[in-house]
Design an enzyme around this catalytic site. Structure first.
Site, short mmCIF file in Angstrom:
data_model
loop_
_atom_site.label_atom_id
_atom_site.label_comp_id
_atom_site.label_asym_id
_atom_site.label_seq_id
_atom_site.Cartn_x
_atom_site.Cartn_y
_atom_site.Cartn_z
N LYS A 180 95.58 -15.19 105.27
CA LYS A 180 94.43 -14.56 104.61
C LYS A 180 94.11 -15.41 103.38
O LYS A 180 95.02 -15.99 102.76
CB LYS A 180 94.81 -13.14 104.16
CG LYS A 180 93.65 -12.22 103.97
CD LYS A 180 93.40 -11.35 105.19
CE LYS A 180 92.24 -10.41 104.95
NZ LYS A 180 92.02 -9.50 106.06
N GLY A 196 84.59 7.98 104.74
CA GLY A 196 83.98 6.65 104.68
C GLY A 196 83.02 6.44 105.83
O GLY A 196 83.44 6.35 106.99
#
Ligand code: NAD
Length: 371
Positions: A92, A191
């Site tokens: 990442k 969400g």
């Protein structure tokens, strides 16, 4: 000078402590003074293949905070890839700064840094990155995924992520209630962004009783406009007082914590958000104590990774990404069975299965074969 030396040594020692603790292979600091580009690329483990994971741009308060994020997120990618049966490792990248700094040259310079790693790290989109940024990166390196579909890429990963979450939720329902039918089940989805919205599409088709919440009213309104009375909007505060069958966190991490777990009225937690358990072991156990079954986030939200992995393999076809994501069903069942048999948290069992796969596949590389 001595003050500077001391500072540098202190910092590098703490970075190595972290690397050692989390088991990383490499942490690469990239800097271009003229462009104000500061990035950190974490390569956690490449036993299964090159490290694949998105780039996140965030205005981190300190370099240390950014490094910790790169370390933590890249480690998570190792387990996500391993548990999903993909032949890639965990990586990442983070870019430090306001996303407004981004432009063609900035992203191409970042692409050059990615290229300098020779394919050990392959990038993709993450927070504050768009497919256009991936296009700029692709001008400087082939080690990038998440390009627009019209350019032969895999485009937005969210539909496949949402499908994986839905499949993982069904598998968990099968384990808990003996059948995976979600008809009439009361599901609270927190969400209504990309993934939450697509997840609701699946749940509406199942005739579930869906409660939605978001801090941004325009997001819930968009879903109401699409599905009408099939969804009920609730406030954030109401969510944890609601009688639900399933809680689906699709916003932020760490929503399973000391405050929320005692209040939760549900039998299953299955959602898309990364790092839902504030403290992995403690809160995993707290859920067991409340008889709530937790579907490990890094498994059931792996659809997005599957999507970019399919692009990385070449000849991307979305239907194949969906087929691959369907495997999340059986893996979820296997993990829940094992956790029950061994009286462990589902998170622990999932991590163990991932590590076992890395260790076993790693043995394939020995002894050396000339073929
Ligand atoms: P998104 O930014 O599109 O949506 C997140 C939504 O959550 C936003 O609408 C935001 O307003 C809302 N939100 C923020 N705080 C909230 C709160 N306290 N209560 C209710 N709503 C709140 O993000 P996304 O792409 O839909 O991803 C959702 C989650 O899933 C994230 O945690 C992300 O890291 C994770 N995830 C996403 C993917 C993917 O393919 N997009 C893949 C794996 C994991």
């Amino acid at each position: 000078m001595s003050e500077l030396k001391e500072k540098i040594e202190t910092e590098s020692f703490s970075v190595f402590d972290q690397i050692e603790k989390m088991g990383h292979e490499q942490l690469v600091y990239c800097h271009d003074e003229k462009l104000g580009l500061k990035s950190i690329i974490g390569i956690h483990n490449t036993t299964l293949g090159p490290a694949l994971g998105g780039t996140r741009m965030w205005d981190y308060a300190t370099t240390e905070e950014a490094a910790i994020d790169a370390l933590r997120l890249s480690r998570g990618m190792t387990f996500k890839a391993a548990i999903t049966g993909l032949n890639i490792g965990g990586g990442k990248a983070v870019i430090i700064g306001n996303p407004k700094l981004k432009n063609e040259v900035f992203m191409r310079r970042f692409g050059k840094f990615v290229d300098s790693l020779g394919g050990r790290y392959i990038t993709a989109e993450d927070v504050n990155m768009k497919t256009l940024d991936m296009e700029y990166i692709s001008m400087e390196t082939k080690h990038v995924t998440g390009l627009p579909q019209i350019k032969g890429g895999s485009g937005d990963p969210s539909p496949v992520t949402a499908y994986g979450v839905y499949i993982g939720m069904k598998a968990t329902a099968k384990k808990v209630w003996g059948k995976d039918d979600l008809t009439g089940k009361r599901i609270g989805v927190q969400g209504m962004g990309q993934v939450g919205g697509y997840l609701v599409d699946h749940l509406v088709k199942e005739n579930s009783k869906i409660y939605i919440t978001d801090i941004d009213e325009s997001k819930t309104q968009r879903v109401v406009d699409k599905h009408g009375s099939a969804v009920s909007v609730i406030s954030q505060d109401e969510l944890f007082d609601l009688d639900m069958d399933i809680y689906a966190p699709c916003a932020l991490g760490a929503t399973l914590n000391d405050d929320t777990i005692p209040k939760l009225k549900c039998e299953i937690v299955a959602g898309a958000a990364n790092n839902q358990l504030k403290e992995e072991l403690k809160h995993g156990k707290a859920l067991i104590d409340r008889n709530i079954v937790y579907a490990p986030d890094f498994l059931i939200n792996a659809g997005g990774l599957i999507n970019v992995y399919m692009e990385h393999l070449g000849g991307y076809k979305q239907e194949l990404a969906y087929l691959e994501a369907e495997k999340i069903y059986q893996t979820t069942i296997d993990i829940l069975d094992r956790a029950e048999k061994e009286s462990k948290t589902t998170q622990e069992s999932a991590m163990e299965i991932a590590i076992e796969r890395i260790e076993k596949v790693g043995m394939l590389k020995l002894p050396f074969s000339a073929s």
